[in-house]
Enzyme design. Structure first.
Site, mmCIF file in Angstrom:
data_model
loop_
_atom_site.group_PDB
_atom_site.id
_atom_site.type_symbol
_atom_site.label_atom_id
_atom_site.label_comp_id
_atom_site.label_asym_id
_atom_site.label_seq_id
_atom_site.Cartn_x
_atom_site.Cartn_y
_atom_site.Cartn_z
ATOM 1 N N ASP A 1 4.135 0.395 12.265
ATOM 2 C CA ASP A 1 2.923 -0.222 11.713
ATOM 3 C C ASP A 1 2.723 -1.654 12.205
ATOM 4 O OD1 ASP A 1 2.396 2.091 10.403
ATOM 5 O OD2 ASP A 1 2.842 1.376 8.396
ATOM 6 N N LYS B 1 0.835 -1.206 0.000
ATOM 7 C CA LYS B 1 0.000 0.000 0.000
ATOM 8 C C LYS B 1 0.875 1.264 0.000
ATOM 9 C CE LYS B 1 -1.943 1.740 4.031
ATOM 10 N NZ LYS B 1 -1.664 3.173 4.151
ATOM 11 N N ASN B 2 1.835 1.290 0.918
ATOM 12 C CA ASN B 2 2.608 2.525 1.086
ATOM 13 C C ASN B 2 3.588 2.778 -0.059
ATOM 14 O OD1 ASN B 2 1.183 2.851 3.386
ATOM 15 N ND2 ASN B 2 2.887 2.494 4.819
ATOM 16 N N ARG C 1 -8.740 -0.735 4.247
ATOM 17 C CA ARG C 1 -7.890 0.298 3.646
ATOM 18 C C ARG C 1 -6.534 -0.257 3.236
ATOM 19 N NH1 ARG C 1 -7.327 5.620 6.972
ATOM 20 N NH2 ARG C 1 -5.912 5.829 5.226
ATOM 21 N N ARG D 1 -4.803 10.181 4.500
ATOM 22 C CA ARG D 1 -3.708 11.122 4.702
ATOM 23 C C ARG D 1 -2.764 11.171 3.504
ATOM 24 N NH1 ARG D 1 -0.477 13.804 8.336
ATOM 25 N NH2 ARG D 1 1.721 13.554 7.853
ATOM 26 N N CYS E 1 -5.751 7.519 9.144
ATOM 27 C CA CYS E 1 -5.936 6.770 10.384
ATOM 28 C C CYS E 1 -5.712 7.667 11.596
ATOM 29 C CB CYS E 1 -4.948 5.617 10.446
ATOM 30 S SG CYS E 1 -5.578 4.142 9.665
ATOM 31 N N ILE F 1 7.407 6.784 17.128
ATOM 32 C CA ILE F 1 7.074 7.544 15.909
ATOM 33 C C ILE F 1 5.793 8.373 16.090
ATOM 34 C CG2 ILE F 1 6.696 7.426 13.395
ATOM 35 C CD1 ILE F 1 9.388 6.215 14.088
ATOM 36 N N PRO G 1 0.870 16.113 11.854
ATOM 37 C CA PRO G 1 0.987 17.398 11.161
ATOM 38 C C PRO G 1 1.636 17.248 9.784
ATOM 39 C CG PRO G 1 2.576 17.261 12.957
ATOM 40 C CD PRO G 1 1.804 15.987 12.974
ATOM 41 N N ILE G 2 1.543 18.281 8.950
ATOM 42 C CA ILE G 2 2.199 18.246 7.637
ATOM 43 C C ILE G 2 3.124 19.458 7.439
ATOM 44 C CG2 ILE G 2 0.481 16.796 6.454
ATOM 45 C CD1 ILE G 2 -0.654 19.397 5.219
ATOM 46 N N ASP G 3 3.608 20.003 8.573
ATOM 47 C CA ASP G 3 4.462 21.190 8.483
ATOM 48 C C ASP G 3 5.725 20.940 7.648
ATOM 49 O OD1 ASP G 3 4.870 19.461 10.753
ATOM 50 O OD2 ASP G 3 6.452 20.806 11.403
ATOM 51 N N LEU G 4 6.313 19.753 7.769
ATOM 52 C CA LEU G 4 7.544 19.482 7.005
ATOM 53 C C LEU G 4 7.267 19.449 5.507
ATOM 54 C CD1 LEU G 4 9.269 16.641 9.099
ATOM 55 C CD2 LEU G 4 9.571 19.102 9.266
HETATM 56 C C1 UD1 Z 1 4.073 6.760 6.653
HETATM 57 C C2 UD1 Z 1 3.255 5.516 6.425
HETATM 58 C C3 UD1 Z 1 2.735 4.969 7.746
HETATM 59 C C4 UD1 Z 1 3.884 4.759 8.715
HETATM 60 C C5 UD1 Z 1 4.733 6.021 8.831
HETATM 61 C C6 UD1 Z 1 5.984 5.811 9.670
HETATM 62 C C7 UD1 Z 1 2.294 5.832 4.237
HETATM 63 C C8 UD1 Z 1 1.055 6.050 3.428
HETATM 64 N N1 UD1 Z 1 2.132 5.835 5.563
HETATM 65 O O1 UD1 Z 1 3.198 7.738 7.237
HETATM 66 O O2 UD1 Z 1 2.070 3.738 7.487
HETATM 67 O O3 UD1 Z 1 3.373 4.415 9.970
HETATM 68 O O4 UD1 Z 1 5.148 6.482 7.539
HETATM 69 O O5 UD1 Z 1 6.763 4.802 9.140
HETATM 70 O O6 UD1 Z 1 3.352 5.611 3.706
HETATM 71 N N2 UD1 Z 1 5.592 14.572 11.143
HETATM 72 C C9 UD1 Z 1 5.579 15.917 11.500
HETATM 73 N N3 UD1 Z 1 5.414 16.823 10.494
HETATM 74 C C10 UD1 Z 1 5.272 16.463 9.188
HETATM 75 C C11 UD1 Z 1 5.280 15.094 8.850
HETATM 76 C C12 UD1 Z 1 5.454 14.166 9.866
HETATM 77 O O7 UD1 Z 1 5.703 16.267 12.666
HETATM 78 O O8 UD1 Z 1 5.127 17.341 8.344
HETATM 79 C C13 UD1 Z 1 5.775 13.569 12.231
HETATM 80 C C14 UD1 Z 1 4.583 12.626 12.381
HETATM 81 O O9 UD1 Z 1 3.606 13.194 13.205
HETATM 82 C C15 UD1 Z 1 5.250 11.419 12.987
HETATM 83 C C16 UD1 Z 1 6.616 11.398 12.318
HETATM 84 O O10 UD1 Z 1 6.826 12.707 11.822
HETATM 85 O O11 UD1 Z 1 5.395 11.597 14.371
HETATM 86 C C17 UD1 Z 1 6.771 10.417 11.193
HETATM 87 O O12 UD1 Z 1 5.697 10.556 10.292
HETATM 88 P P1 UD1 Z 1 5.857 10.228 8.733
HETATM 89 O O13 UD1 Z 1 7.105 9.444 8.516
HETATM 90 O O14 UD1 Z 1 5.678 11.488 7.990
HETATM 91 O O15 UD1 Z 1 4.614 9.271 8.484
HETATM 92 P P2 UD1 Z 1 3.629 9.274 7.282
HETATM 93 O O16 UD1 Z 1 4.326 9.628 6.031
HETATM 94 O O17 UD1 Z 1 2.400 10.017 7.655
#
Ligand code: UD1
Length: 447
Positions: free
Chosen positions: A329, A44-45, A421, A114, A138, A351, A144-147
């Site tokens: 996961d 999926k990912n 999903r 997401r 989920c 995480i 967040p998506i700040d990065l």
């Molecule tokens: C992806 C995977 C998810 C997996 C996760 C960690 C997909 C579709 N999903 O999720 O299954 O559990 O990687 O391996 O591939 N964060 C911020 N700001 C940001 C982005 C992330 O603070 O802009 C934080 C998140 O809250 C979290 C950490 O960074 O604590 C890691 O998240 P991230 O690696 O971005 O996970 P996803 O890409 O959402």
């Protein structure tokens, strides 16, 4: 600039209510060891960002081994809304992105998943603008998506946020040096997507190294992108003018493979996993072996065999981590295995905060678990009892099904749309392995 007329809503809460209102449930008559062999579905990912990347390629791409799951369905609908022609025949998806014309992504699908956020990079690349609601997904703590947004703006995107609505536009995207303060899978993917067609060079420092990132880079390279450092935390991307259509195969899903291994352990059965991404499962195999199981890897055949006849023993501490560490996961699957194993396990989630969603349900099934911030302490050796439980997120839902297979008596799991999903058909696969498991509606249960 497009301005959203939608009122502010709590998207997370909406997705949850939506899912729990559907009346499908999974019913399991427990205490059946799983035995047999099963094939691992496509990832999926890995599939989701590759599908998003197809939007950047004027022409027809063919994606094979694409899992038939609802998240892929949402992604395909989003691509259609943008103007792509999409065809899905079994595990083969064809996307023709010759005529992409709509930059606004409909909230109906975005709110559910997401991963729709990775369309930002792809749409900016292809259309130079994107309008998207704050994405859903989920409910596993703060996400967040700040990065993502900061990285895109460093590449030259002008971003404005109004309520739940994000608009990003750029006359031209220009290569930049992006240093992530910590590793993020989604943000790394978004920046890769936005930079492969940008002017000049982009450096991503502290890039995520998950196998799904490599899969995206390999797809883009096949399509003509210039990416160096694949598999490392330092990516160098030189922008190219155009990408060309390709045919590509999605890697197998390491999390689905891990799910089936842990479910087998919980049921004290034996399994042969076929088409397994062995090279991506190092930490998982290590934990399963250290817990006292007989696990054998046959690399050439791409098979893993697991025999869990005797007693299994908890490890003192397992901490989830970025790849190649133990995947977050699979945290809830390990949690269920630990409940049935001898001794005590401290399981630390590093995480996502708020990812111990199934603890309450497992307690109702008889588990003894103490929660302490980002750690849980599991006192093992428990015989679980069948109960009516609620899945509230994808992997936790699969873990509850595994718990039901091990438990004495009947378990029903509602909230199955979370499970759908990410798993093509968890009921079909566990049934094939001998579990007494069925899907049904609330009405059928009452009969
Ligand atoms: C992806 C995977 C998810 C997996 C996760 C960690 C997909 C579709 N999903 O999720 O299954 O559990 O990687 O391996 O591939 N964060 C911020 N700001 C940001 C982005 C992330 O603070 O802009 C934080 C998140 O809250 C979290 C950490 O960074 O604590 C890691 O998240 P991230 O690696 O971005 O996970 P996803 O890409 O959402």
């Amino acid at each position: 600039m497009y301005k959203s007329k939608l009122p502010e809503i709590d998207t997370k809460e909406m997705a949850e209510i939506d899912c729990l209102q559907q009346d499908e449930l999974i019913r399991i008559e427990g205490r059946t060891p799983l035995h047999g062999s099963v094939r691992v579905q496509g990832s999926k990912n890995a599939a989701l960002p590759i599908l998003a990347a197809c939007l950047m390629i004027p022409g027809r791409c063919i994606i094979r081994n694409c899992p038939v799951i609802t998240d892929v369905g949402y992604m395909l609908r989003l691509l259609e809304c943008a103007g792509c022609m999409v065809e899905q025949v079994g595990n083969v998806v064809t996307i023709d992105a010759t005529n992409v014309r709509e930059y606004r992504l409909p909230g109906k699908y975005v709110r559910k998943m997401r991963s729709s956020v990775i369309l930002m990079g792809a749409m900016l690349s292809r259309m130079k603008e994107v309008g998207i609601e704050y994405p859903g997904g989920c409910v596993i703590g703060e996400r967040p998506i700040d990065l993502h947004l900061k990285g895109l703006s460093l590449l030259g995107a002008d971003i404005s946020v109004e309520g739940n609505y994000i608009y990003a536009g750029a006359k031209t995207l220009k290569g930049a040096r992006i240093v992530f303060p910590f590793s993020s899978v989604g943000a790394t993917q978004n920046i890769i997507l936005a930079s492969v067609l940008a002017e000049g060079e982009t450096y991503i420092e502290n890039a995520a190294r998950e196998p799904e990132i490599d899969a995206l880079c390999n797809f883009l390279k096949t399509a003509g992108a210039d990416i160096e450092g694949i598999g490392t935390s330092m990516l160098r991307i030189r922008g190219v003018e155009i990408l060309h259509p390709v045919s590509f195969e999605v890697i197998p899903d390491r999390i689905v493979a891990g799910t089936y291994l842990f479910a087998t352990m919980v049921s004290r059965g034996s399994i042969c996993l076929k088409e397994t991404p062995i090279e991506h499962l190092g930490s998982v195999i290590e934990v399963i072996k250290a817990m006292g199981n007989d696990i054998r890897v046959r690399e050439e055949q791409r098979e893993i065999q697991l025999y869990c006849g005797g007693r299994i023993q908890n490890l003192p501490l397992v901490r989830t981590d970025i790849y190649p560490g133990f995947p977050t996961d699979l945290q809830s699957l390990l949690l269920v295995a630990a409940v049935t194993a001898k001794g005590e396990l401290v399981l630390e989630e590093s995480i996502f905060n708020g990812r111990f969603k199934i603890v309450e349900e497992l307690r109702r099934m008889g588990a003894y678990i103490r929660e302490n911030g980002n750690q849980v302490v599991i006192s093992g050796g428990t015989e679980l009892s069948g109960r009516n439980v609620i899945a509230r997120e994808l992997r936790g839902g699969a873990a509850l099904v595994a718990a039901g297979i091990a438990a004495e008596g009947m378990t029903t799991v509602v909230g199955t749309c979370y499970i759908n999903r990410g798993y093509e058909d968890i009921v079909r696969d566990f049934k094939m392995l001998g579990a007494h498991i069925d899907r049904m509606t609330e009405n059928e249960r009452e009969k």
